[in-house]
Design an enzyme around this catalytic site. Structure first.
Site, PDB file in Angstrom:
ATOM      1  N   ARG A 180     -28.511  11.027   3.285  1.00  0.00           N
ATOM      2  CA  ARG A 180     -27.339  10.278   2.790  1.00  0.00           C
ATOM      3  C   ARG A 180     -26.109  10.546   3.650  1.00  0.00           C
ATOM      4  NH1 ARG A 180     -27.106  10.653  -3.604  1.00  0.00           N
ATOM      5  NH2 ARG A 180     -25.618   8.965  -3.266  1.00  0.00           N
ATOM      6  N   ARG A 192     -18.378  17.806 -12.733  1.00  0.00           N
ATOM      7  CA  ARG A 192     -16.939  18.046 -12.524  1.00  0.00           C
ATOM      8  C   ARG A 192     -16.461  19.232 -13.342  1.00  0.00           C
ATOM      9  NH1 ARG A 192     -18.047  12.989 -11.123  1.00  0.00           N
ATOM     10  NH2 ARG A 192     -16.645  11.826  -9.761  1.00  0.00           N
ATOM     11  N   LYS A 252     -23.607  13.078 -16.576  1.00  0.00           N
ATOM     12  CA  LYS A 252     -23.852  13.838 -15.338  1.00  0.00           C
ATOM     13  C   LYS A 252     -22.562  14.013 -14.526  1.00  0.00           C
ATOM     14  CE  LYS A 252     -26.928  12.267 -12.108  1.00  0.00           C
ATOM     15  NZ  LYS A 252     -26.649  12.395 -10.666  1.00  0.00           N
ATOM     16  N   SER A 253     -21.779  12.952 -14.418  1.00  0.00           N
ATOM     17  CA  SER A 253     -20.530  13.050 -13.635  1.00  0.00           C
ATOM     18  C   SER A 253     -19.585  14.074 -14.252  1.00  0.00           C
ATOM     19  CB  SER A 253     -19.819  11.690 -13.599  1.00  0.00           C
ATOM     20  OG  SER A 253     -20.583  10.755 -12.892  1.00  0.00           O
ATOM     21  N   ASP A 307     -24.477   2.395 -10.728  1.00  0.00           N
ATOM     22  CA  ASP A 307     -25.708   3.125 -11.078  1.00  0.00           C
ATOM     23  C   ASP A 307     -26.634   2.305 -11.976  1.00  0.00           C
ATOM     24  OD1 ASP A 307     -24.977   5.280  -9.594  1.00  0.00           O
ATOM     25  OD2 ASP A 307     -24.128   6.402 -11.269  1.00  0.00           O
TER      26      ASP A 307
HETATM   27  C1  S3P Z   1     -20.643   9.275  -9.067  1.00  0.00           C
HETATM   28  C2  S3P Z   1     -20.189   8.212  -8.349  1.00  0.00           C
HETATM   29  C3  S3P Z   1     -21.041   7.133  -7.856  1.00  0.00           C
HETATM   30  C4  S3P Z   1     -22.384   7.111  -8.562  1.00  0.00           C
HETATM   31  C5  S3P Z   1     -22.971   8.475  -8.706  1.00  0.00           C
HETATM   32  C6  S3P Z   1     -22.043   9.384  -9.479  1.00  0.00           C
HETATM   33  C7  S3P Z   1     -19.705  10.344  -9.441  1.00  0.00           C
HETATM   34  O1  S3P Z   1     -21.280   7.313  -6.469  1.00  0.00           O
HETATM   35  O2  S3P Z   1     -23.278   6.273  -7.900  1.00  0.00           O
HETATM   36  O3  S3P Z   1     -24.215   8.426  -9.365  1.00  0.00           O
HETATM   37  O4  S3P Z   1     -20.029  11.182 -10.293  1.00  0.00           O
HETATM   38  O5  S3P Z   1     -18.610  10.350  -8.879  1.00  0.00           O
HETATM   39  P1  S3P Z   1     -20.242   6.730  -5.392  1.00  0.00           P
HETATM   40  O6  S3P Z   1     -18.954   7.265  -5.732  1.00  0.00           O
HETATM   41  O7  S3P Z   1     -20.686   7.239  -4.042  1.00  0.00           O
HETATM   42  O8  S3P Z   1     -20.376   5.239  -5.497  1.00  0.00           O
END
Ligand code: S3P
Length: 450
Positions: free
Chosen positions: A132, A37, A32-33, A329
């Site tokens: 949030r 991106r 997902k990250s 996570d």
């Molecule tokens: C993520 C960073 C994390 C994570 C989120 C995905 C990202 O959050 O909890 O699910 O893709 O950069 P934080 O950076 O706020 O801890």
């Protein structure tokens, strides 16, 4: 693409039966990250970028729609998503507010992109995202020259006026108050349009997906520990961002749910294929191994890894606060593993869990206690007394939090009575084929008729 059909679309009354075991192999959906991106960096790059195996989930769809509204041209051919970028700083002001759904990553990263442009954009989201905190990016982005207008301070709906609208974006030197890859990434993206050197300093390291992808596009970024054990990310502004081709590897955080399901059920053995091979993101697997899980991680010829997981007897441990950023996570599903393990699990430094899609620290504590597991919450330390024969028979309200919903579904695999989850539809934000994948691996999925 983006037309995923789940056999379990009416998911709200589903539960996982305790007469299940997991056998077989399965391809893990895209990270997902990295997927988010790829869309965002594709938007600000020059030329056409190609993304294969992008995660087809709601968070990614919302980020994709946002990127289109900001000027990116997206087309899909033969399962490859192509995006034509506008080039750094050239995003356009969309004619309407941009809906980000549940996606914190999409929102915080795009706030950074807009802050460094001359566009004006209003973002809004679902109930969870509206609650949030956005001040963690607003405060440093204001220092760089962007302006923000919001209904309630630091919350969506939020209008950001890019710093270049009536001036320039300033470079920044900033120590993040909390470990957050989203904050770091937002600042990196804004710094790209600044004149001069920006330095982002973290007290503990966070995932580096933004830096890796930008480096792949020809951007120069320095990342290193400083003498006083801080983590520094340094970059010059006004760099050229080349287009790129990427094949998104499988998401380790998604794989962790299936892995724990196999570990805690009897006679299970599964192979999880094509997972992102990154020691930081794989931390959960190293922790589970340390707890005694039978896990084998093998690098494959795509540069990813395949992970074999078997039923195992686990023993609980002390997880120090320094590991919290790499496990951020994974605490919900790690708590499920701990519930069935021998001894006491002590997990320290969990403050940031309060700011996720829900207040996960409270949600884990309450959910486990209601399911019949002795759990203590002392400030930001969670203590779980593992046991056999967990009662269950309760209802968990996981509305708007996919990871809480998935975790407590998995606990239901080993409880005497089923656990019913309210909010299974939230799972679509990250793993729309969660029930389908479990079903393929042999899990018995039932419907609650009450
Ligand atoms: C993520 C960073 C994390 C994570 C989120 C995905 C990202 O959050 O909890 O699910 O893709 O950069 P934080 O950076 O706020 O801890």
């Amino acid at each position: 693409m983006f037309n995923i059909k789940s056999k379990f679309s009416k998911s709200d009354k589903l539960f996982l039966s305790n007469k299940s075991r997991l056998i077989g192999q399965i391809e893990i959906p895209g990270d997902k990250s990295i997927s988010q991106r790829a869309l965002i960096i594709g938007l600000i790059s020059n030329g056409n970028s190609k993304i294969q195996n992008i995660l087809e989930s709601e968070d990614v769809i919302h980020t994709m729609r946002a990127v289109i509204l900001l000027g990116g041209k997206v087309s899909i051919k033969n399962d490859i998503l192509e995006i034509r970028g506008v080039g750094l700083g050239n995003i356009t002001s969309p004619p309407k507010p941009v809906y980000m759904g549940n996606s914190g990553t999409g929102t915080r990263l795009l706030l950074g992109v807009v802050a460094g442009s001359n566009a004006t954009v209003t973002f809004y989201g679902d109930d969870s995202l509206t609650n949030r905190p956005m001040s963690r990016v607003i405060i440093p982005l204001k220092k760089m020259g962007a302006k923000f207008v919001s209904h309630e301070e630091g919350r969506l709906p939020l209008t950001v006026i890019g710093a270049r609208r009536k001036g320039i974006i300033l470079p920044i030197e900033y120590t993040t108050p909390m470990p957050s890859a989203q904050v770091k990434s937002s600042l990196i993206l804004a710094s790209l349009t600044a004149r001069g050197t920006s330095k982002i300093i973290e007290k503990s390291r966070t995932r580096n997906n933004t830096e890796e992808m930008l480096i792949n596009c020809g951007v120069k970024i320095i990342s290193r520990y400083t003498k006083n054990k801080r983590y520094l990310t340094q970059l010059e502004g006004m760099q050229y961002i080349n287009s790129f081709d990427v094949r998104v590897p499988g998401d380790p955080s998604t794989a962790a749910f299936l892995a724990v399901a196999a570990i805690i059920t009897k006679n299970s053995k599964i192979e999880l294929k094509n997972i992102y091979y990154d020691k930081f993101r794989l931390k959960i697997f190293f922790v589970l191994k340390k707890m005694g899980a039978k896990i084998d991680i093998k690098k494959n010829n795509r540069g990813n890894c395949d992970i074999t997981v078997e039923s195992s007897n686990l023993k609980n441990l002390i997880i120090p606060a320094k590991d919290s950023s790499a496990l951020i996570d994974e605490y919900p599903i790690l708590s499920i593993a701990a519930s069935s393990a021998n001894g006491k699990m002590i997990m320290k430094g969990l403050k940031e869990l309060r700011f996720k899609e829900s207040d996960r620290l409270t949600a884990i504590f309450k959910g486990l206690s209601q399911s019949g597991i002795k759990t203590e919450l002392i400030k930001d330390t969670l203590i779980i007394q593992g046991r056999k024969n967990i009662r269950g028979g309760n209802i968990i309200n996981a509305s708007n939090d996919h990871r809480m919903a998935m975790s407590f579904n998995i606990l239901s695999l080993i409880t005497k009575s089923p656990i019913i989850i309210k909010g299974n539809s939230s799972i679509r934000t990250s793993f729309p084929l969660f029930f389908d994948s479990l079903s393929i691996l042999g899990v018995n999925i039932k419907r609650d008729e009450n």
